[in-house]
Design a protein around this motif. Sequence first.
Motif, short mmCIF file in Angstrom:
data_model
loop_
_atom_site.label_atom_id
_atom_site.label_comp_id
_atom_site.label_asym_id
_atom_site.label_seq_id
_atom_site.Cartn_x
_atom_site.Cartn_y
_atom_site.Cartn_z
N SER A 244 1.30 -1.19 0.21
CA SER A 244 -0.42 0.26 0.09
C SER A 244 0.67 1.39 0.05
O SER A 244 1.82 1.21 0.83
N LEU A 245 0.89 1.95 -0.99
CA LEU A 245 1.46 2.98 -1.16
C LEU A 245 0.22 4.31 -0.69
O LEU A 245 -0.62 4.77 -1.77
N SER A 246 0.76 5.64 -0.65
CA SER A 246 -0.31 6.79 -0.40
C SER A 246 1.00 7.65 -0.74
O SER A 246 1.70 8.17 0.64
N VAL A 247 0.36 8.23 -1.62
CA VAL A 247 1.88 9.07 -2.30
C VAL A 247 0.98 11.19 -1.59
O VAL A 247 0.12 10.84 -1.61
N VAL A 248 2.03 12.02 -1.58
CA VAL A 248 1.62 12.77 -0.63
C VAL A 248 1.68 13.91 -2.90
O VAL A 248 2.30 13.33 -3.26
N PRO A 249 1.03 14.57 -2.96
CA PRO A 249 0.40 14.86 -4.20
C PRO A 249 1.55 15.88 -4.19
O PRO A 249 1.56 16.88 -3.83
#
Length: 393
Positions: free
Chosen positions: A214-219
């Motif tokens: 799971s990757l949550s990436v900063v915009p």
Amino acid sequence: MEPRPLSFLIQTKLYPLSIIMRNLPIEIINVVVENVSSMTDLLQLRCLNQAYRDLVTPIAFTKLHIKNSIQSAQNFQQIIAATHLATHVREVVYDSRDDECFQFPQENIEVEDMLEVAELEEALTEAFCAIDALPRLECVTASFWPSFISQSGKEIRESPFWFTNRQLTVTHAIYHAMKTSRMTSLSLNNVVMMPPSRYDFVSSLTNSPLSHLSLSVVPNADISAWSGSKDINGSLGALLPLSNTTLKSLALRSPQGPYHSLETKLSSFHYPSLESLVLENTIFDQTPSPDGVEEFVIRQKSGLRHLELRSCASYVASPSFDARLWSSIWQRWATELTSLRELVVDGDSGYVVLNADWGYVTYKPISTIAAESDSSSLEMFRDAIASACTVVA
């Protein structure tokens, strides 16, 4: 009056609970331990006697929470080095901050804090490089925040350089340990995508053990405003494992906005055992290409059973161009994704253009006919999935 916590009752001199609890039958002790959720209370119980220690230890050390501080990282190293504790650890959580909204703060780091930043990185590196010594480790969750707690208790807000450097340091250490670890699940939150060359350690792991990533990436827009650079966010593909038959679940998220540049570069990735794919705030290319998200999804069609699209959008090159309608995507997927058994589409599947100053902004409203086509094509896709589920059942 609210009930007192167990730790208070054990410690107070006015209540002889600790004496009573030491002499309880083992069956009652086991029931007590299983119903205590507070870590503080569990550790208090663990100190009562050997019976409590034996029962509490496997529970208290199953999931370890590591704060973003030197002391916490050093404590983690001590647990890893203690075989009788390390054997119980199944999950490691780094810097989890419940209900906290991610944002880039103005830095307050001073010259005397620089040495502590370096010491923190060293302590974290040593700790995460050693997680392969946890024989039953299954899951690691690492959340990155641009601040840490100093040894004096002060919150240090970092510069873009220190934040991204620490992020790379921790991620590299995790991948180093993954070569010999039994870890099967990895979640990385608040990731800043650096240039691909910084992630050579990902592609060097030729036999990834991960079944879930799971990757949550900063915009990009937030990164640009904070760092003053428009080029800091690289391709999302730099953090994806090499094509393999191990990966079964993949989630790519950015809760605050579109996470990647238009160069997604996903053409080299194929996971034939992938069963679940979650995409949040993802931009689909106007023209299908091997590097794009649409083709990436189709390449996983042999095993894909669950697909989620949350607040995704279709890219339009210019306000004067016609949008590539979602209806064409739904129709294509309905034909190709014949193994799919569950589709979740949350939020409007809209259209965006790229504004040089504001990032992705809403494309002009599409016609009523086009909107109806999008809606009907999605429903036909869902009906096809429901029919396939009925046949299988």
